[in-house]
Design a protein around this motif. Structure first.
Motif, PDB file in Angstrom:
ATOM      1  N   TYR A   1       0.841  -1.192   0.000  1.00 41.11           N
ATOM      2  CA  TYR A   1       0.000   0.000   0.000  1.00 41.11           C
ATOM      3  C   TYR A   1       0.883   1.251   0.000  1.00 41.11           C
ATOM      4  N   SER A   2       0.525   2.220  -0.823  1.00 38.69           N
ATOM      5  CA  SER A   2       1.247   3.494  -0.839  1.00 38.69           C
ATOM      6  C   SER A   2       0.689   4.413   0.256  1.00 38.69           C
ATOM      7  N   ARG A   3       1.388   5.469   0.522  1.00 36.60           N
ATOM      8  CA  ARG A   3       0.928   6.472   1.491  1.00 36.60           C
ATOM      9  C   ARG A   3      -0.439   7.011   1.057  1.00 36.60           C
ATOM     10  N   ASN A   4      -0.580   7.294  -0.236  1.00 39.27           N
ATOM     11  CA  ASN A   4      -1.851   7.833  -0.740  1.00 39.27           C
ATOM     12  C   ASN A   4      -2.987   6.832  -0.607  1.00 39.27           C
ATOM     13  N   ALA A   5      -2.685   5.530  -0.778  1.00 38.81           N
ATOM     14  CA  ALA A   5      -3.720   4.511  -0.597  1.00 38.81           C
ATOM     15  C   ALA A   5      -4.184   4.492   0.858  1.00 38.81           C
ATOM     16  N   VAL A   6      -3.246   4.644   1.782  1.00 36.09           N
ATOM     17  CA  VAL A   6      -3.591   4.670   3.201  1.00 36.09           C
ATOM     18  C   VAL A   6      -4.449   5.891   3.513  1.00 36.09           C
ATOM     19  N   ILE A   7      -4.085   7.040   2.956  1.00 42.68           N
ATOM     20  CA  ILE A   7      -4.871   8.267   3.170  1.00 42.68           C
ATOM     21  C   ILE A   7      -6.283   8.091   2.628  1.00 42.68           C
ATOM     22  N   GLY A   8      -6.391   7.556   1.416  1.00 44.94           N
ATOM     23  CA  GLY A   8      -7.706   7.353   0.811  1.00 44.94           C
ATOM     24  C   GLY A   8      -8.572   6.417   1.637  1.00 44.94           C
ATOM     25  N   ARG A   9      -7.981   5.324   2.108  1.00 45.96           N
ATOM     26  CA  ARG A   9      -8.752   4.379   2.922  1.00 45.96           C
ATOM     27  C   ARG A   9      -9.148   5.022   4.243  1.00 45.96           C
ATOM     28  N   ALA A  10      -8.241   5.786   4.855  1.00 43.64           N
ATOM     29  CA  ALA A  10      -8.556   6.464   6.121  1.00 43.64           C
ATOM     30  C   ALA A  10      -9.707   7.453   5.923  1.00 43.64           C
ATOM     31  N   LYS A  11      -9.733   8.142   4.807  1.00 40.38           N
ATOM     32  CA  LYS A  11     -10.844   9.066   4.531  1.00 40.38           C
ATOM     33  C   LYS A  11     -12.155   8.313   4.371  1.00 40.38           C
ATOM     34  N   ARG A  12     -12.110   7.187   3.657  1.00 38.52           N
ATOM     35  CA  ARG A  12     -13.330   6.406   3.468  1.00 38.52           C
ATOM     36  C   ARG A  12     -13.818   5.808   4.788  1.00 38.52           C
TER      37      ARG A  12
END
Length: 173
Positions: free
Chosen positions: A39-50
């Motif tokens: 997982y990339s940093r951006n993927a983690v951010i996106g999942r955290a937002k969802r």
């Protein structure tokens, strides 16, 4: 597993690491090491937002300051101490600079009030704490400056560096 579909144990780990106040990059590294994922940093951010963990709204843009005739800029921000008095920044306003060879009077527009077609030639900022304003007249096509400032900065008499700059160390006496 398809991209964008997180396993429930991965989401649970994200929530745990988020509550431990790890950065999103650190969370990604921990989850990747623990589960063998990528997982990339951006993927983690996106999942955290969802998941509702990260803020989704951006801060509102500051108000655009109108130009004042004396070159001063109006107050843009409230007092950070929360008291009723207005916050006074420790900067002093820029004094209009006498131009070397350009026959144009600058509008002294603050950065936040510049429009896309305005000249970006800077004024002020020479002294510590001095505010910087910009010319603000219509730009020359293909340039960041109006025609007089374009000629001032790109004429045959302007110093240009075409190659790497070589610095020489000098011993202080």
């Amino acid at each position: 597993m398809e991209p964008g579909n997180w396993a429930s144990e991965h989401s649970d780990a994200l929530r745990d690491y988020f509550l431990k106040r790890l950065s999103f990059a650190e969370i990604g590294k921990e989850i990747n090491a623990r589960f063998g994922t990528n997982y990339s940093r951006n993927a983690v951010i996106g999942r955290a937002k969802r998941m509702g963990l990260a803020a989704t709204k951006q801060m509102p843009a500051p108000p655009i300051a109108p130009h004042l005739p004396n070159g001063l800029f109006p107050q843009l921000w409230p007092n950070p101490a929360g008291k009723g008095e207005a916050f006074k920044p420790p900067l002093v306003p820029a004094e209009p600079v006498k131009l070397r060879c350009v026959g144009i009077r600058p509008r002294l527009v603050p950065l936040l009030a510049l429009e896309p077609g305005d000249c970006r030639y800077p004024y002020g900022g020479d002294k510590d704490g001095e505010l910087i304003a910009f010319c603000g007249h219509p730009r020359r096509p293909g340039s960041s400056y109006c025609t007089p400032h374009f000629h001032l900065t790109s004429g045959p008499d302007t110093a240009r560096t075409t190659g790497p700059v070589i610095l020489r160390l000098v011993a202080a006496a």
